[in-house]
Enzyme design. Structure first.
Site, short mmCIF file in Angstrom:
data_model
loop_
_atom_site.label_atom_id
_atom_site.label_comp_id
_atom_site.label_asym_id
_atom_site.label_seq_id
_atom_site.Cartn_x
_atom_site.Cartn_y
_atom_site.Cartn_z
N ASN A 149 0.83 -1.19 0.00
CA ASN A 149 0.00 0.00 0.00
C ASN A 149 0.87 1.25 0.00
O ASN A 149 2.04 1.20 0.37
CB ASN A 149 -0.91 0.00 1.24
CG ASN A 149 -2.06 -0.98 1.09
OD1 ASN A 149 -2.70 -1.04 0.06
ND2 ASN A 149 -2.32 -1.76 2.12
N CYS A 170 -4.79 -7.37 -3.71
CA CYS A 170 -5.31 -7.09 -2.37
C CYS A 170 -6.30 -8.20 -2.01
O CYS A 170 -6.80 -8.90 -2.89
CB CYS A 170 -6.00 -5.73 -2.35
SG CYS A 170 -6.61 -5.20 -0.74
N HIS A 171 -6.58 -8.36 -0.71
CA HIS A 171 -7.50 -9.42 -0.29
C HIS A 171 -8.82 -8.87 0.26
O HIS A 171 -9.62 -9.63 0.82
CB HIS A 171 -6.85 -10.32 0.76
CG HIS A 171 -6.10 -9.57 1.82
ND1 HIS A 171 -4.78 -9.80 2.10
CD2 HIS A 171 -6.49 -8.56 2.64
CE1 HIS A 171 -4.39 -8.98 3.07
NE2 HIS A 171 -5.41 -8.22 3.41
N HIS A 201 -9.80 -0.73 -2.12
CA HIS A 201 -10.37 -0.35 -0.82
C HIS A 201 -11.67 0.46 -0.96
O HIS A 201 -12.24 0.85 0.05
CB HIS A 201 -9.36 0.41 0.04
CG HIS A 201 -8.22 -0.45 0.51
ND1 HIS A 201 -7.13 0.07 1.19
CD2 HIS A 201 -8.00 -1.78 0.41
CE1 HIS A 201 -6.29 -0.91 1.47
NE2 HIS A 201 -6.79 -2.04 1.00
N TYR A 258 -12.04 7.00 4.27
CA TYR A 258 -12.07 7.40 2.87
C TYR A 258 -13.23 8.34 2.58
O TYR A 258 -13.32 8.89 1.48
CB TYR A 258 -12.20 6.19 1.94
CG TYR A 258 -11.20 5.10 2.19
CD1 TYR A 258 -9.89 5.39 2.55
CD2 TYR A 258 -11.55 3.76 2.07
CE1 TYR A 258 -8.97 4.40 2.78
CE2 TYR A 258 -10.64 2.75 2.30
CZ TYR A 258 -9.35 3.08 2.66
OH TYR A 258 -8.44 2.09 2.90
#
Length: 488
Positions: A149, A170-171, A201, A258
């Site tokens: 990241n 990414c998971h 994300h 975010y």
């Protein structure tokens, strides 16, 4: 098959071990070479001993090398995996501490927001160094798999400026799907078919089918609100589901930073988060977790080494994308996943230059994305706010333009909801000065930033945040693990 995989930042011991064992679950991959590289000889020594123990216990011909010489590790590598954290926990602590002085309360701070943007500034020059080495000494057709990241910014820089074949992994999608499968009462996660699309994300479950039956918003909201655990841990995420009509892949804590709506006032933060685990919104939660994990590993290393003597169980192969991508590319066994790539029209209502996370299929011809996806207007608008910040942040990192960096931070949704322009300007000066050792592109700007800080009248406050917890000692961690073991 015989080829070479280089892992940069291999001192991320637990994650490196997971990738290693996942890859060795592929029968054709027993005779490959893993080249580990890291700045820390200490960490390299620990992880190499663990991987050597795995190889020995399983009677494999797999070769493991370790070196602090990155170019040597990359020589001839067909795949390069990055797990780096530039600046380590020292710089990361500043990503959380300094914004708090200006009222910005982050849970993770590694994607956007003040911490994520500065994290990108530290990473991008190093990512470009990786790309240069890949172009010069790796296999001609080498593929760069970025796990580090801030995912979108790192991948953007590697593709646009590093000129290397790159995919970001990414998971978050997989973890979100596991939650949905559970609340819907699926007996196995394989009963759930899902399509996610957006940006890393901030990816959205735009299509859900349980055993072929389409799942709508109302059914999903009811399922989450009825769940005894997730109804409390994912309050913010459920609220976004109600308003947007689709579930976000990202955790309650990550998603909260975010958006401009949930963390802008201390009393609102405590309303929307859950303190049962760091990932649900705790102030600086991932910093605390990372610190405790590092301390635990250092102290309990003999146990980790002993555990490495167990046979590899293919049934326990994780859902991390890396091993499945390599298997598809090398064996032509098709794999479907969600990947971070340059948009180029895949998502119709996001910019072509943005790094998106969306479905794709992998076979021997490469990663083939599903094109023609259109997000709802609300999802697209939320993604656009982050994309604009990411674009400015990448350009600032490349150019070393501190004024552009300040504008990127100013346009961040949560920062803009909390801080004034004067506060943002001073905060960025303070962060650049504090992290100067990892920001070579801003060396020319540091003296002027120090001068401005010495004369500034902007007031700050010493504040731990709305929901901060102290780092637990090894003794406390042992006691907690013992208690959990007793309760089953």
């Amino acid at each position: 098959m015989s080829f070479k995989i280089a892992i940069i930042g291999a001192g991320s011991v637990g994650f490196t071990k997971k990738l290693f064992t996942d890859i060795l679950c592929v029968p054709e991959f027993k005779d490959i070479e893993f080249a580990l590289t890291d700045l820390s000889e200490h960490n390299l020594g620990m992880i190499k001993a663990i991987l050597d123990r795995i190889v020995e216990a399983n009677g494999l011909p797999t070769r493991v090398t370790a070196t602090t010489d990155r170019r040597k590790a990359l020589e001839g590598a067909r795949y390069i995996i990055s797990c780096v954290r530039v600046g380590g926990l020292e710089a990361y602590a500043d990503d959380i501490r300094i914004p708090l002085k200006y009222g910005i309360d982050q849970c993770v701070g590694d994607t956007i927001c003040a911490g994520g943007i500065l994290y990108g500034q530290r990473n991008i020059p190093v990512i470009l160094d990786f790309c240069r080495d890949i172009r010069e000494v790796a296999d001609t057709n080498a593929k760069f798999l970025n796990y580090a990241n801030p995912m979108a910014m790192n991948t953007w820089a590697a593709i646009e400026y590093g000129k290397v074949d790159t995919v970001g992994l990414c998971h978050g999608v997989q973890h979100g799907a596991e939650q949905i499968a559970e609340v819907l009462g699926a007996k196995s996660r394989h009963e759930l078919d899902y399509v996610c699309s957006g940006i890393n994300h901030q990816t959205w479950f735009i299509d859900l089918r349980l055993n072929g039956r389409k799942i709508g918003k109302d059914e999903l909201v009811a399922a989450f609100e009825a769940h005894p655990v997730y109804s409390q841990q994912e309050k913010l995420r459920i609220d976004v589901l109600k308003r947007f009509g689709v579930y976000s892949t990202e955790s309650n804590g990550h998603l909260s930073e975010y958006l401009p709506w949930y963390r802008k006032r201390p009393d609102e933060i405590t309303r929307w988060i859950d303190m049962s685990d760091w990932i649900h919104g705790e102030t600086g939660g991932y910093l605390r977790y990372s610190t405790e994990t590092r301390n635990w590993f250092e102290t309990e290393y003999p146990q980790f080494l002993e555990a490495a003597s167990k046979p590899i169980d293919p049934a326990k192969r994780s859902n991390e994308h890396a091993s499945h991508i390599l298997e598809a590319l090398e064996t032509n066994r098709v794999y479907r996943g969600h990947f971070n790539v340059k948009n180029d029209g895949v998502i119709t209502n996001l910019p072509r230059d943005a790094i998106i996370e969306s479905p794709g299929f992998v076979d021997r011809f490469g990663i083939n994305m599903v094109a023609g996806i259109t997000l709802t207007e609300a999802c697209a608008a939320t993604c656009m706010a982050s994309i604009n910040v990411q674009r400015m942040s990448v350009h600032a990192a490349i150019s070393g333009d501190i004024d552009l960096l300040k504008l990127a931070v100013l346009h961040d949704p949560l920062v803009g909801a909390v801080s004034t322009p004067e506060e943002v300007w001073q905060m960025v000066d303070e962060m650049v000065v504090a992290q100067a050792a990892w920001l070579p592109q801003y060396a020319h700007a540091v003296p002027a930033a120090k001068e401005r800080l010495s004369k500034s009248a902007v007031k700050t406050r010493e504040w731990a945040g709305a929901a901060r917890r102290n780092v637990r000692s090894i003794e406390e961690l042992r006691a907690e693990k013992a208690a959990l073991k007793q309760t089953g």
